[in-house]
Design an enzyme around this catalytic site. Sequence first.
Site, PDB file in Angstrom:
ATOM      1  N   ARG A  52       0.795  -1.224   0.000  1.00  0.00           N
ATOM      2  CA  ARG A  52       0.000   0.000   0.000  1.00  0.00           C
ATOM      3  C   ARG A  52       0.824   1.270   0.000  1.00  0.00           C
ATOM      4  O   ARG A  52       0.568   2.187  -0.776  1.00  0.00           O
ATOM      5  CB  ARG A  52      -0.896   0.058   1.251  1.00  0.00           C
ATOM      6  N   THR A  53       1.807   1.351   0.874  1.00  0.00           N
ATOM      7  CA  THR A  53       2.496   2.634   1.014  1.00  0.00           C
ATOM      8  C   THR A  53       3.211   2.991  -0.291  1.00  0.00           C
ATOM      9  O   THR A  53       3.046   4.081  -0.831  1.00  0.00           O
ATOM     10  CB  THR A  53       3.475   2.588   2.200  1.00  0.00           C
ATOM     11  N   LYS A  81      25.650  -3.264  -1.818  1.00  0.00           N
ATOM     12  CA  LYS A  81      27.116  -3.136  -1.950  1.00  0.00           C
ATOM     13  C   LYS A  81      27.715  -2.401  -0.757  1.00  0.00           C
ATOM     14  O   LYS A  81      28.909  -2.152  -0.717  1.00  0.00           O
ATOM     15  CB  LYS A  81      27.449  -2.336  -3.218  1.00  0.00           C
ATOM     16  N   ARG A 102      11.469   4.094   2.995  1.00  0.00           N
ATOM     17  CA  ARG A 102      11.120   3.120   4.049  1.00  0.00           C
ATOM     18  C   ARG A 102      12.366   2.301   4.331  1.00  0.00           C
ATOM     19  O   ARG A 102      13.040   1.826   3.412  1.00  0.00           O
ATOM     20  CB  ARG A 102       9.987   2.210   3.600  1.00  0.00           C
ATOM     21  N   HIS A 130       5.487   6.088  11.392  1.00  0.00           N
ATOM     22  CA  HIS A 130       4.960   5.892  10.028  1.00  0.00           C
ATOM     23  C   HIS A 130       3.962   7.034   9.773  1.00  0.00           C
ATOM     24  O   HIS A 130       2.752   6.824   9.741  1.00  0.00           O
ATOM     25  CB  HIS A 130       4.283   4.526   9.947  1.00  0.00           C
TER      26      HIS A 130
HETATM   27  C1  NCD Z   1       2.166  -0.939   8.147  1.00  0.00           C
HETATM   28  C2  NCD Z   1       3.665  -0.760   8.237  1.00  0.00           C
HETATM   29  O1  NCD Z   1       4.385  -0.948   7.247  1.00  0.00           O
HETATM   30  O2  NCD Z   1       4.091  -0.387   9.319  1.00  0.00           O
HETATM   31  N1  NCD Z   1       1.721  -1.164   6.839  1.00  0.00           N
HETATM   32  C3  NCD Z   1       1.400  -0.100   6.041  1.00  0.00           C
HETATM   33  O3  NCD Z   1       2.240   0.707   5.708  1.00  0.00           O
HETATM   34  N2  NCD Z   1       0.126   0.061   5.687  1.00  0.00           N
HETATM   35  C4  NCD Z   1       1.628  -1.942   9.102  1.00  0.00           C
HETATM   36  C5  NCD Z   1       2.211  -3.326   9.086  1.00  0.00           C
HETATM   37  O4  NCD Z   1       3.079  -3.648   8.288  1.00  0.00           O
HETATM   38  O5  NCD Z   1       1.741  -4.107   9.887  1.00  0.00           O
END
Ligand code: NCD
Length: 305
Positions: A52-53, A81, A102, A130
């Site tokens: 999703r993100t 590397k 991320r 997040h």
């Molecule tokens: C979350 C995350 O990556 O922290 N997912 C997301 O971005 N929607 C929650 C999770 O991974 O449980």
Amino acid sequence: MLRHLLNPMDFSVEELDRLMDLAGDIERNPDKYAHACDRKTLATCFYEPSTRTRLSFEGAMYHLGGHVLGFSSADSSSAAKGESVSDTMRVISCYADIAAIRHPKEGAALVASMKSTIPVINAGDGGHQHPTQTLTDLLTIRSLKGHLDNLTIGLCGDLKFGRTVHSLIEALSRYEGVRFLLISPPELRVPSYIREHLDKTGHYYEEVQSLDDAITSLDILYMTRVQKERFFNEEDYIRMKDFYILNKAKMALAKEDMLVLHPLPRVNEISVEVDDDPRAVYFQQAQYGMYIRMALILTLLELEV
Ligand code: NCD
């Protein structure tokens, strides 16, 4: 001035309101924004799995008429590397106008922002924060409940490693009359810095173990996955993973207008039989995620439409 989003507190409550208003306008008038990012490029630098993100960021940029480049795993970048996040981001600043990162390490987005000449968005740093999930959660709650104050919210599951929980608690602690029920086994309680934050703001909160007892008083139930990848040993994960399972029987105890949110991915913590309940809004929540990211990109790039 170069602006990043590393923590939800980087935006004031007024700025959050403006961002959510903009997301609403984008949802209602998508054509108006279809060329807002012409010739702009978003870099998505994902050192950890995501559906999703990353895809909602990419979808957001495409819907704004912009371009996207990036990588979706550490193995396919020069991290394999031995390149540092800081060097990678310095180079990406030459190829893109804005970046979402991320990373499994807490603080990685902050490090990335230090040498970057473009806005950096924290798309999740380890078990820490997040913020764009929180923007999504706030927009979902505001759109469906009409307000963010005077709510009783239960956060349930892995409150220790769940970064979405930490960001959401901090963000909601700026609204009046929000009460927090922190529902977890003792091993997965929220970190002490979150409890200290709540103590400081004076919000009511309670740490409890029973979802059945808590659910009756909630306006929002925020379910979370046990974060397997952050456990030190498999046995602990196995012991914890099915601690909470939201099913129809539990939903029957809840208020008629309680909303169930989940950042997704869901594993076992919400039974699929709950999906058809009108109070289950987690898939709708994922949709809001794209609109708020569109609004965020426009805001950080300081583009007026
Ligand atoms: C979350 C995350 O990556 O922290 N997912 C997301 O971005 N929607 C929650 C999770 O991974 O449980």
